[in-house]
Design a protein around this motif. Structure first.
Motif, PDB file in Angstrom:
ATOM      1  N   LEU A 156     -51.917  -1.527   1.609  1.00  0.00           N
ATOM      2  CA  LEU A 156     -50.909  -1.961   2.581  1.00  0.00           C
ATOM      3  C   LEU A 156     -50.691  -0.794   3.534  1.00  0.00           C
ATOM      4  CD1 LEU A 156     -48.705  -4.021   3.511  1.00  0.00           C
ATOM      5  CD2 LEU A 156     -47.135  -2.859   1.948  1.00  0.00           C
ATOM      6  N   ARG A 157     -51.259  -0.904   4.732  1.00  0.00           N
ATOM      7  CA  ARG A 157     -51.196   0.211   5.677  1.00  0.00           C
ATOM      8  C   ARG A 157     -49.776   0.427   6.180  1.00  0.00           C
ATOM      9  NH1 ARG A 157     -56.107   2.104   6.849  1.00  0.00           N
ATOM     10  NH2 ARG A 157     -57.929   0.729   6.761  1.00  0.00           N
ATOM     11  N   ARG A 158     -49.568   1.634   6.680  1.00  0.00           N
ATOM     12  CA  ARG A 158     -48.241   2.033   7.147  1.00  0.00           C
ATOM     13  C   ARG A 158     -47.708   1.080   8.222  1.00  0.00           C
ATOM     14  NH1 ARG A 158     -48.321   8.076   8.770  1.00  0.00           N
ATOM     15  NH2 ARG A 158     -50.122   7.244   9.850  1.00  0.00           N
ATOM     16  N   ASN A 159     -48.603   0.667   9.163  1.00  0.00           N
ATOM     17  CA  ASN A 159     -48.156  -0.198  10.262  1.00  0.00           C
ATOM     18  C   ASN A 159     -48.015  -1.663   9.852  1.00  0.00           C
ATOM     19  OD1 ASN A 159     -50.917  -0.404   9.932  1.00  0.00           O
ATOM     20  ND2 ASN A 159     -51.275  -1.003  12.053  1.00  0.00           N
ATOM     21  N   GLU A 160     -48.338  -1.975   8.594  1.00  0.00           N
ATOM     22  CA  GLU A 160     -48.188  -3.344   8.110  1.00  0.00           C
ATOM     23  C   GLU A 160     -46.936  -3.488   7.238  1.00  0.00           C
ATOM     24  OE1 GLU A 160     -49.903  -5.842   9.028  1.00  0.00           O
ATOM     25  OE2 GLU A 160     -51.679  -4.952   9.963  1.00  0.00           O
ATOM     26  N   LYS A 161     -46.166  -2.406   7.131  1.00  0.00           N
ATOM     27  CA  LYS A 161     -44.914  -2.462   6.368  1.00  0.00           C
ATOM     28  C   LYS A 161     -43.763  -2.824   7.307  1.00  0.00           C
ATOM     29  CE  LYS A 161     -45.109   1.727   4.570  1.00  0.00           C
ATOM     30  NZ  LYS A 161     -44.766   2.867   3.715  1.00  0.00           N
ATOM     31  N   ASP A 165     -40.708  -9.963  15.369  1.00  0.00           N
ATOM     32  CA  ASP A 165     -40.446  -8.551  15.610  1.00  0.00           C
ATOM     33  C   ASP A 165     -40.069  -8.037  14.221  1.00  0.00           C
ATOM     34  OD1 ASP A 165     -39.864  -6.096  16.554  1.00  0.00           O
ATOM     35  OD2 ASP A 165     -38.445  -6.718  18.096  1.00  0.00           O
ATOM     36  N   PRO A 166     -41.067  -7.600  13.411  1.00  0.00           N
ATOM     37  CA  PRO A 166     -40.868  -7.392  11.971  1.00  0.00           C
ATOM     38  C   PRO A 166     -39.632  -6.559  11.631  1.00  0.00           C
ATOM     39  CG  PRO A 166     -43.177  -7.101  12.528  1.00  0.00           C
ATOM     40  CD  PRO A 166     -42.431  -7.227  13.825  1.00  0.00           C
ATOM     41  N   GLY A 167     -38.835  -7.090  10.718  1.00  0.00           N
ATOM     42  CA  GLY A 167     -37.653  -6.392  10.252  1.00  0.00           C
ATOM     43  C   GLY A 167     -36.433  -6.609  11.114  1.00  0.00           C
ATOM     44  N   SER A 168     -36.601  -7.234  12.293  1.00  0.00           N
ATOM     45  CA  SER A 168     -35.477  -7.415  13.209  1.00  0.00           C
ATOM     46  C   SER A 168     -35.193  -8.900  13.448  1.00  0.00           C
ATOM     47  CB  SER A 168     -35.764  -6.704  14.534  1.00  0.00           C
ATOM     48  OG  SER A 168     -34.729  -6.935  15.457  1.00  0.00           O
ATOM     49  N   ARG A 169     -36.142  -9.574  14.140  1.00  0.00           N
ATOM     50  CA  ARG A 169     -35.906 -10.978  14.497  1.00  0.00           C
ATOM     51  C   ARG A 169     -37.224 -11.737  14.538  1.00  0.00           C
ATOM     52  NH1 ARG A 169     -31.168 -12.517  16.524  1.00  0.00           N
ATOM     53  NH2 ARG A 169     -30.941 -14.704  17.103  1.00  0.00           N
ATOM     54  N   ALA A 170     -37.145 -13.038  14.325  1.00  0.00           N
ATOM     55  CA  ALA A 170     -38.344 -13.875  14.378  1.00  0.00           C
ATOM     56  C   ALA A 170     -37.971 -15.257  14.874  1.00  0.00           C
ATOM     57  CB  ALA A 170     -38.980 -13.963  12.991  1.00  0.00           C
ATOM     58  N   LYS A 171     -38.962 -15.943  15.431  1.00  0.00           N
ATOM     59  CA  LYS A 171     -38.802 -17.342  15.836  1.00  0.00           C
ATOM     60  C   LYS A 171     -39.941 -18.138  15.220  1.00  0.00           C
ATOM     61  CE  LYS A 171     -36.572 -16.406  20.328  1.00  0.00           C
ATOM     62  NZ  LYS A 171     -35.322 -17.181  20.233  1.00  0.00           N
ATOM     63  N   GLY A 198     -40.396  -2.258   8.976  1.00  0.00           N
ATOM     64  CA  GLY A 198     -39.458  -1.163   9.245  1.00  0.00           C
ATOM     65  C   GLY A 198     -39.806   0.095   8.478  1.00  0.00           C
ATOM     66  N   ARG A 199     -38.831   0.618   7.791  1.00  0.00           N
ATOM     67  CA  ARG A 199     -39.027   1.854   7.035  1.00  0.00           C
ATOM     68  C   ARG A 199     -39.062   1.593   5.539  1.00  0.00           C
ATOM     69  NH1 ARG A 199     -34.935   5.943  10.331  1.00  0.00           N
ATOM     70  NH2 ARG A 199     -35.982   5.786  12.347  1.00  0.00           N
ATOM     71  N   GLU A 200     -39.705   0.529   5.144  1.00  0.00           N
ATOM     72  CA  GLU A 200     -39.824   0.210   3.720  1.00  0.00           C
ATOM     73  C   GLU A 200     -40.469   1.362   2.961  1.00  0.00           C
ATOM     74  OE1 GLU A 200     -40.462  -4.594   3.242  1.00  0.00           O
ATOM     75  OE2 GLU A 200     -42.192  -3.357   3.711  1.00  0.00           O
ATOM     76  N   SER A 201     -39.958   1.641   1.802  1.00  0.00           N
ATOM     77  CA  SER A 201     -40.605   2.639   0.939  1.00  0.00           C
ATOM     78  C   SER A 201     -40.645   2.073  -0.479  1.00  0.00           C
ATOM     79  CB  SER A 201     -39.825   3.958   0.952  1.00  0.00           C
ATOM     80  OG  SER A 201     -38.517   3.767   0.463  1.00  0.00           O
ATOM     81  N   TYR A 202     -41.691   2.421  -1.186  1.00  0.00           N
ATOM     82  CA  TYR A 202     -41.891   1.869  -2.527  1.00  0.00           C
ATOM     83  C   TYR A 202     -42.175   2.991  -3.516  1.00  0.00           C
ATOM     84  CZ  TYR A 202     -42.406  -2.547  -0.044  1.00  0.00           C
ATOM     85  OH  TYR A 202     -42.192  -3.640   0.751  1.00  0.00           O
ATOM     86  N   ARG A 203     -41.755   2.759  -4.755  1.00  0.00           N
ATOM     87  CA  ARG A 203     -42.034   3.712  -5.828  1.00  0.00           C
ATOM     88  C   ARG A 203     -43.061   3.108  -6.777  1.00  0.00           C
ATOM     89  NH1 ARG A 203     -35.910   4.726  -7.623  1.00  0.00           N
ATOM     90  NH2 ARG A 203     -36.019   2.461  -7.425  1.00  0.00           N
ATOM     91  N   PRO A 204     -43.799   3.935  -7.495  1.00  0.00           N
ATOM     92  CA  PRO A 204     -44.779   3.409  -8.449  1.00  0.00           C
ATOM     93  C   PRO A 204     -44.158   2.391  -9.393  1.00  0.00           C
ATOM     94  CG  PRO A 204     -45.064   5.770  -8.205  1.00  0.00           C
ATOM     95  CD  PRO A 204     -43.825   5.416  -7.437  1.00  0.00           C
ATOM     96  N   ASN A 205     -44.913   1.324  -9.665  1.00  0.00           N
ATOM     97  CA  ASN A 205     -44.533   0.230 -10.559  1.00  0.00           C
ATOM     98  C   ASN A 205     -43.526  -0.746  -9.960  1.00  0.00           C
ATOM     99  OD1 ASN A 205     -46.249   1.102 -12.672  1.00  0.00           O
ATOM    100  ND2 ASN A 205     -44.708   2.619 -13.279  1.00  0.00           N
TER     101      ASN A 205
END
Length: 541
Positions: A169-174, A236-242, A176-183
């Motif tokens: 999952l590339r950085r630009n496909e996340k 507009d990922p993380g903000s608004r969508a139609k 906003g500023r999502e961050s994940y931890r192992p598991n």
């Protein structure tokens, strides 16, 4: 290490264990072992020899054989793996070119280096088989949602365990500023699966519009069943969508079905998308109507559509302008993505000012060229006349509806307009001649003197020059650069030449020059007509 004795069954047991662990065919592992043993034997007997190894799938016994092929004297290159018909007669009764002679050779002792090499071959083959299996498993799953487990994060990219391998999952496909931890558990959209040098790569996304569409399909049974269809999504990922939806059952409201009881369905999607606000819009085949819906919550006063340019003008009240545009242009940008149109938003006051400016320009055109007073020129414009050509060649009846215009006045108006146009044509042709235009272009049917002058200024001076033009170079068009639609101006665009007309003129020029066979052209057109007819028949059926 000897390859001969009682440990023969161990080969089969090892192959079974590796195959189970990697979830691949045990036969592939045995093939890898055979290849590695053959390599070891070649290093012992000579690299030029064609040594082959076969492992019995039941007993585990490895049989080493040397293969020699019968070739002609001219083709004999490798004396260790090939021999001539004469040489083969010592071993074979009736040798022919292409026959092979197989003889068993003693098994080899594998030294440390040979054993290490064999291990590398087996590991490589197993990895390739594993990648092939992973590719076959995921190649048909592109475009679907999968649940995975976060393994690690590398330079902002998230490596996800998807059960039968790893995906990225590339950085630009996340979002906003999502961050994940192992598991951490993660739900992602499989955007692409492709073979690469290091094996198949599975590319994931959480920002793709399709991810939202798939989430709605999971939450709304009517979409899964095909009763409701998602026609378009803009995010507009993380903000608004139609999202635009249509129902094929008149008794079901597509917007209400997607929202759910007390918003339960849409809220489930919003929660997955980190609180992204979603506007659910009813789809309409009529583009202006669809656009009015897409610009919600703003109210629209008027819509003017230019289908050829793929552009649309929207007029809104002054107090609705900021709402229609949205924060940082977000609302109009999403509406543009949803409809696939360039949207130009203006207030009622701006539209009125523009219309007034156009009115004044046309009034001045008639005053200057037809020697009319301002009032009479304004009457012409108000009646819908926009050019001298319209006045010169329109039916007289259309002029007679104007107050104060009788038959004689109408004739006089048309005579003046025709005289002015004749003078303009004469001047344009003279200018084109001065620029070096040749008769072949002047005599080409369909081009006016003004068009010829415009072409000459663009260095199109012969019929050959004209025939090499592209349709968009004449009629203009739109291209997408870095996600934005960019206008390409056409040489003949000011003369309202359509793309189809430009294509026809260019093909006619090529036929006249003998570049294209007109019979082939007719055949292509006939084929298109046949295809259209077949499509119509299928639709009716």
């Amino acid at each position: 290490m000897a390859i001969t004795s009682a440990n023969q069954l161990e080969l089969l047991q090892t192959a079974e264990a590796v195959a189970r662990e990697k979830m691949i065919d045990p036969g592939l592992v045995i093939e890898a072992m055979e290849e590695s043993l053959a390599r070891a034997a070649k290093s012992r007997y000579g690299a030029e020899m064609d040594i082959r190894v076969a492992i019995d799938r039941k007993t585990g016994r490895a049989t080493f054989t040397r293969v020699r092929t019968v070739v002609s004297e001219d083709e004999l290159e490798n004396y260790q793996a090939e021999f001539t018909v004469e040489q083969a007669k010592q071993y074979m009764a009736d040798p022919k070119i292409g026959d092979t002679f197989v003889e068993e050779v003693p098994p080899v002792e594998m030294g440390r280096i040979a054993a290490q090499s064999a291990k590398q071959v087996i590991l490589q083959k197993v990895r390739e088989a594993e990648r092939d299996r992973q590719y076959e498993e995921f190649k048909d799953r592109a475009g679907t949602i999968i649940n995975g487990l976060v393994k690690r994060e590398e330079y902002g990219n998230v490596i996800v365990d998807v059960g039968a391998g790893e995906a990225i999952l590339r950085r630009n496909e996340k979002i906003g500023r999502e961050s994940y931890r192992p598991n951490d558990r993660i739900r992602v959209y499989i955007k692409d699966v492709r073979r690469e040098q290091r094996g198949p790569q599975i590319f994931l996304s959480r920002t793709a519009p399709e991810f939202m569409a798939e989430l709605f399909k999971m939450e709304v049974p009517e979409i899964y069943d095909g009763i409701i269809e998602i026609k378009a999504v803009a995010r507009d990922p993380g903000s608004r969508a139609k999202i635009a939806v249509i129902s094929y059952d008149n008794s079901i409201d597509p917007v209400g079905a997607c929202v759910g009881m007390r918003g339960s369905r849409v809220q489930a999607v919003v929660n997955e998308l980190q609180g992204e606000k979603i506007d659910i819009i009813p789809w309409n085949d009529d583009q202006p109507t669809f656009l009015v819906n897409a610009l919600q919550p703003a109210e629209v006063t008027k819509v003017v559509l230019d289908e050829e340019a793929g552009k649309i003008e929207v007029v809104v009240p002054e107090e609705q302008l900021s709402l229609a545009i949205g924060r940082r242009g977000q609302n109009v940008r999403l509406a543009s993505q949803l409809t696939g149109l360039d949207i130009d938003i203006m207030t009622e006051a701006e539209e009125s000012a523009r219309r007034q400016a156009e009115f004044e320009v046309r009034t001045k055109l008639f005053m200057d060229n037809l020697d009319l007073d301002e009032f009479f020129a304004q009457l012409l414009v108000a009646e819908g006349f926009t050019s001298l050509e319209e006045v010169a060649y329109v039916e007289q009846d259309e002029l007679l509806v104007i107050d104060g215009v009788d038959s004689d006045t109408a004739k006089e108006l048309q005579a003046r307009a025709q005289d002015v146009l004749a003078e303009q044509n004469k001047a344009a042709l003279a200018a084109a001649r001065e620029l070096g235009v040749e008769d072949s272009l002047v005599e080409f049917e369909g081009l006016t003197p003004q068009m010829i002058e415009a072409l000459a200024k663009d260095d199109v001076k012969t019929l050959e020059d004209f025939a090499t033009c592209a349709d968009w170079e004449l009629a203009g068009g739109w291209t997408t650069v870095n996600g934005e639609r960019v206008k390409d101006d056409g040489v003949l665009e000011p003369f309202d030449i359509s793309l189809e007309e430009a294509q026809t003129m260019i093909m006619t020029a090529r036929v006249l020059l003998g570049w294209v066979d007109p019979t082939e052209l007719e055949t292509d057109e006939d084929l298109e007509d046949d295809e259209d007819g077949e499509a119509t028949e299928e639709a009716e059926a």
